[in-house]
Design an enzyme around this catalytic site. Structure first.
Site, PDB file in Angstrom:
ATOM      1  N   ARG A   1       0.839  -1.200   0.000  1.00  0.00           N
ATOM      2  CA  ARG A   1       0.000   0.000   0.000  1.00  0.00           C
ATOM      3  C   ARG A   1       0.874   1.251   0.000  1.00  0.00           C
ATOM      4  O   ARG A   1       1.845   1.345   0.754  1.00  0.00           O
ATOM      5  CB  ARG A   1      -0.900   0.019   1.234  1.00  0.00           C
ATOM      6  CG  ARG A   1      -1.651   1.331   1.471  1.00  0.00           C
ATOM      7  CD  ARG A   1      -2.509   1.254   2.715  1.00  0.00           C
ATOM      8  NE  ARG A   1      -3.170   2.500   3.045  1.00  0.00           N
ATOM      9  CZ  ARG A   1      -2.789   3.327   4.020  1.00  0.00           C
ATOM     10  NH1 ARG A   1      -1.728   3.030   4.766  1.00  0.00           N
ATOM     11  NH2 ARG A   1      -3.456   4.446   4.267  1.00  0.00           N
TER      12      ARG A   1
ATOM     13  N   ARG B   1      -8.440  20.006   7.114  1.00  0.00           N
ATOM     14  CA  ARG B   1      -7.276  20.187   7.983  1.00  0.00           C
ATOM     15  C   ARG B   1      -7.180  21.647   8.437  1.00  0.00           C
ATOM     16  O   ARG B   1      -7.644  22.564   7.752  1.00  0.00           O
ATOM     17  CB  ARG B   1      -5.977  19.800   7.266  1.00  0.00           C
ATOM     18  CG  ARG B   1      -5.847  18.302   7.055  1.00  0.00           C
ATOM     19  CD  ARG B   1      -4.456  17.903   6.576  1.00  0.00           C
ATOM     20  NE  ARG B   1      -4.324  16.458   6.486  1.00  0.00           N
ATOM     21  CZ  ARG B   1      -3.927  15.680   7.479  1.00  0.00           C
ATOM     22  NH1 ARG B   1      -3.596  16.231   8.642  1.00  0.00           N
ATOM     23  NH2 ARG B   1      -3.835  14.365   7.328  1.00  0.00           N
TER      24      ARG B   1
ATOM     25  N   LYS C   1     -13.273   3.121   1.091  1.00  0.00           N
ATOM     26  CA  LYS C   1     -12.961   3.239   2.515  1.00  0.00           C
ATOM     27  C   LYS C   1     -14.147   3.894   3.237  1.00  0.00           C
ATOM     28  O   LYS C   1     -14.554   5.002   2.874  1.00  0.00           O
ATOM     29  CB  LYS C   1     -11.687   4.068   2.715  1.00  0.00           C
ATOM     30  CG  LYS C   1     -10.457   3.433   2.102  1.00  0.00           C
ATOM     31  CD  LYS C   1      -9.246   4.349   2.164  1.00  0.00           C
ATOM     32  CE  LYS C   1      -8.790   4.604   3.582  1.00  0.00           C
ATOM     33  NZ  LYS C   1      -7.565   5.452   3.611  1.00  0.00           N
TER      34      LYS C   1
ATOM     35  N   THR D   1      -6.281  -0.191  10.304  1.00  0.00           N
ATOM     36  CA  THR D   1      -5.992   0.881  11.264  1.00  0.00           C
ATOM     37  C   THR D   1      -5.750   0.374  12.681  1.00  0.00           C
ATOM     38  O   THR D   1      -6.620  -0.267  13.277  1.00  0.00           O
ATOM     39  CB  THR D   1      -7.109   1.941  11.304  1.00  0.00           C
ATOM     40  OG1 THR D   1      -7.533   2.255   9.977  1.00  0.00           O
ATOM     41  CG2 THR D   1      -6.586   3.216  11.954  1.00  0.00           C
TER      42      THR D   1
END
Length: 625
Positions: free
Chosen positions: A178, A219, A367, A425
Site C-alpha cells: 500500500r 485540515r 474506505k 488501522t
C-alpha cells in the site's frame, strides 16, 4: 425422567408455533410436549445413544408426529457431541460428563485444537466450537504451521521503501503493498513502485500494488510559529476561519473547508487531531465558527478536522486525487483505495475518472470512514469492488463503542455480496515502537479473522515503525492460529440459502457454491478454478472453503488482484486453452508447493468453452495421482 441418565442426555427444543425443532433452549426429554409417536422416536434414539460401543455407528429411524413426516439419523460417535439430523436440520446430542470409561478414552484421543467441522462434525454454534478448543497438552502451545488463508496489506514508507526491505516484507507474508498518497510526491511513489517490481523480478514472487488516495479531508492551517505547538486550555474560546491562509494563534486558526459554517449548527462537536482536541460550536458567521474548547491539548499545524454526524459538502475527488489517480493508471497499479467515500455517486465519479485515464481494470476499494458512508453502505457496496473498514477516522466520526458493531456489519455484508473486505488501522499499533504487540491488539486481529475479513492491514507499523518485518510476521502468526479454530460452516449455510434464490443467469455462482459444498462433503484438500477474469475465484472464495483455492489464469493483473481473496492462491499460466493438460500442470504445481498430495481429492471448476470469460459451467472431482 427428571434425572440425568448416566451415559448422556438428549437436548432438544420443540417450538410448536414454528413447527420445527431448534437447538436453542435446552429441555429434558421427559418434559417435552409432543405427540406420543414423536416421543417414541426420540426415546429410541436416546437408547441408541446410551447403548454400548458395540452398537452400530449409524441408526436411521422414521415416523409421523404432529410436525409431519420425521426422519432421524443418529450417529453414535465417541465425541463431546453426537450429531443427528431431523427434517434436514442438524443438531447435537451433548454427552454427559460421566460417560463410560471406554467412551471417555476414545473421546480424549480425538480431542485437539480443532473445531467440530474440521473433525468431520456438523456446523456447531460458536459455543460448541469454542468448547472444542483444548489446552491440556503441551503440543497445544506450539506455534501453528501450514498455509495461512488470510491476506496481508503492508504500507510502505521511508523505513521500507528499499528493494531489500520490500523483499523481506514479501517473504514474511505481504500480499499487497500500500502507498499512502497523503504523504510523498509522485517521484517518491514512482521509486517505490519501481523497487517493488525489481524485488518481484528477483524473487519470482507475486505482490499487488494499492494506491490509497488522500481524499477530501479537512485540515487546520499553519500556525504563526510552526516550530511550536499551540496549547489550548479547556473552557477558552477558539475560532476556526474559512481562510486557509490565515496563520493560527491562541485565538483561532484557518482551516481548509470553505463551507464549514453552513455545515454546522450551534452545539455541534468538532474534533481535531483524531479527537485529541474537542470543540463545541458556540456561534458562527459566514466566514468563521467560534467554539469552546472542551479539553486541553496541543494543536500543531495541518491537523485533521472531523465533524461527527455532519454531512460534508466536499467533492469525492479533489484535484490532487485526480492527479494521483492518473499517475496510478500510468504506473499500472492494481487497486485504488478511495478515501472518505460517503455515497454511491462518489464511487461512480472515481470509476469514470479511472476509465477516462486508462484504468478500466483497476479495482476500487471504498474506505468507509464516516457516518454518512455507514448510512449509505449498501449502495456503496453495490458499486465497489471491495470495502476497507477504516477504523481510524471512523472511530472519530462515530462513537467509539459503535466501531466494533460497524465492523461486524460491514464484514458480514461483504461476505454475502462476495466482495473482499479489509480490516485496517491500529491493528498492531504498539509495534511502531515495541517488538511485541499488546494482548488487546492480538485479540483484535484474531477477532477480525473470526468476523470473516479477507485481509488485515498494517499502516504505521511497516511505514515508519521500528519493527516492520516483525510486525508482518506477528500478524501472520496471529491469523494462522485463529484460522485453526475458525468455523465457517454456519456462514457457508447462510450463503447457500441466498444461493438457492439465484436465477438461471447466475450459473457461475451456482457452480462455485456447489464446488465448495462438494469440497466440504468430500474433505477435499484443494479447489482448483480456471478463470479469465478472476470472477470464478472470487465466487468460490465467497463461500469460505476450508481447502485452499488454486486460481489459474493467464492474466498477471487478474492473478495479483486475487491476492485480496481469502484462501486464494493465484497461478499464472501461459494459456487457458487445453484444460486437461492445464489441470495436470496445476495439480503438479500444487503438489510441489504442499497444497495437496497423492491420494487427495481435488474439486475442479472450469468452462466448456476454453478461454472464454464468464463461461464457468463445469464441476468435476479428481483423485490426485
Amino acid at each position: 425422567s427428571p434425572t440425568v441418565p448416566p451415559t448422556g442426555t438428549l437436548l432438544l427444543l420443540h417450538e410448536p408455533d414454528q413447527q420445527r425443532v431448534k437447538p436453542r433452549t435446552v429441555v429434558s426429554i421427559g418434559r417435552m410436549k409432543m405427540s406420543a409417536s414423536m416421543r417414541t422416536i426420540i426415546f429410541v434414539a436416546f437408547l441408541a445413544l446410551a447403548a454400548s460401543a458395540a452398537m452400530p455407528s449409524t441408526l436411521s429411524l422414521s415416523g409421523r408426529s404432529s410436525m409431519g413426516r420425521t426422519n432421524l439419523l443418529l450417529r453414535n460417535r465417541a465425541e463431546s457431541a453426537t450429531r443427528f439430523t431431523m427434517n434436514e436440520q442438524e443438531f447435537f446430542v451433548q454427552n454427559h460428563p460421566y460417560m463410560p470409561p471406554h467412551m471417555a478414552e476414545r473421546a480424549g484421543e480425538e480431542e485437539g485444537l480443532h473445531c467440530l467441522r474440521i473433525k468431520g462434525g456438523s456446523s456447531g454454534t460458536a459455543l460448541e466450537n469454542n468448547l472444542s478448543i483444548n489446552f491440556r497438552d503441551n503440543a497445544a502451545f506450539a506455534p501453528a504451521r501450514g498455509a495461512v488463508h488470510s491476506k496481508f496489506i503492508c504500507t510502505l514508507g521511508p523505513k521500507t521503501q528499499s528493494v531489500e526491505m520490500v523483499t523481506k516484507l514479501i517473504e514474511a507474508g505481504m500480499n499487497v503493498a500500500r502507498m499512502n498518497f497523503s504523504h510523498g510526491d509522485h517521484e517518491y511513489h514512482a521509486k517505490t513502485i519501481a523497487n517493488i517490481r525489481t524485488s518481484l523480478a528477483k524473487s519470482k514472487r507475486m505482490c499487488a500494488i494499492l494506491l490509497d488516495t488522500k481524499g477530501p479531508e479537512i485540515r487546520t492551517g499553519m500556525l504563526e510559529d510552526s516550530t511550536q505547538d499551540l496549547q489550548l486550555e479547556a473552557g477558552q474560546d477558539f475560532t476556526l476561519y474559512t481562510d486557509w491562509d490565515r496563520p493560527g494563534n491562541k485565538d483561532g486558526v484557518g482551516q481548509s473547508y470553505v463551507s464549514l459554517p453552513q455545515s454546522l449548527e450551534i452545539g455541534d462537536t468538532i474534533l481535531i487531531d483524531d479527537g485529541l482536541i474537542s470543540l463545541t460550536v458556540q456561534s458562527k458567521t459566514e466566514t468563521s465558527v467560534t467554539c469552546k474548547v472542551i479539553n486541553s491539548g496541543l494543536l500543531g499545524s495541518k491537523k485533521g478536522v472531523n465533524l461527527p454526524g455532519c454531512k460534508i459538502d466536499l467533492p469525492a475527488l479533489t484535484e490532487k486525487d485526480k492527479s494521483d489517480l492518473k499517475f496510478g493508471c500510468e504506473q499500472g497499479v492494481d487497486f485504488v483505495a478511495a478515501s472518505f467515500i460517503r455515497k454511491a455517486e462518489d464511487v461512480t465519479h472515481i470509476r469514470e475518472h479511472l476509465d477516462a485515464n486508462g484504468g478500466t481494470r483497476i479495482k476500487i476499494i471504498s474506505k468507509i470512514e464516516n457516518q454518512e458512508g455507514l448510512q449509505n453502505f449498501d449502495d456503496i457496496l453495490a458499486l465497489s469492488d471491495g470495502i476497507m473498514v477504516a477504523r481510524g477516522d471512523l472511530g472519530v466520526e462515530i462513537p467509539g463503542e459503535k466501531v466494533a458493531l460497524a465492523q461486524k456489519m460491514m464484514i458480514s455484508k461483504c461476505n454475502i455480496a462476495g466482495k473482499s473486505v479489509i480490516t485496517a488501522t491500529q491493528m498492531l499499533d504498539s509495534m511502531i515502537n515495541n517488538p511485541r504487540p499488546t494482548r488487546a491488539e492480538t485479540t483484535d486481529v484474531a477477532n477480525a479473522v473470526f468476523d470473516g475479513t479477507d485481509c488485515v492491514m498494517l499502516s504505521g507499523e511497516t511505514a515508519k515503525g521500528k519493527y516492520p518485518v516483525q510486525s508482518i510476521e506477528t500478524m501472520v502468526s496471529i491469523c494462522r492460529e485463529a484460522e485453526k479454530v475458525v468455523d465457517h460452516t454456519q456462514t457457508f449455510a447462510a450463503l447457500r440459502a441466498y444461493a438457492k434464490n439465484l436465477g438461471p443467469e447466475m450459473i457461475n455462482e451456482a457452480i462455485a457454491s456447489s464446488a465448495v459444498k462438494t469440497a466440504f462433503d468430500l474433505r477435499a484438500s484443494l479447489v482448483l478454478c480456471l478463470t479469465e477474469t478472476g470472477r470464478t475465484a472470487r465466487l468460490v472464495c465467497k463461500y469460505k472453503p476450508m481447502a485452499p483455492v488454486l486460481c489459474a489464469t493467464s492474466d498477471e493483473q487478474v492473478a495479483r488482484q486475487c491476492l485480496i481473496l481469502r484462501g486464494c492462491y493465484p497461478m499464472v499460466v501461459g494459456s487457458m486453452v487445453g484444460s486437461a493438460s492445464l489441470i495436470a500442470r496445476c495439480l503438479a504445481t500444487a503438489k510441489v508447493n504442499g497444497l495437496c498430495k497423492v491420494g487427495d481429492v481435488c474439486v475442479v471448476i472450469s468452462g466448456m468453452k476454453e478461454g472464454v470469460s464468464g463461461g464457468t459451467n463445469v464441476l468435476r472431482v479428481l483423485k490426485i495421482e
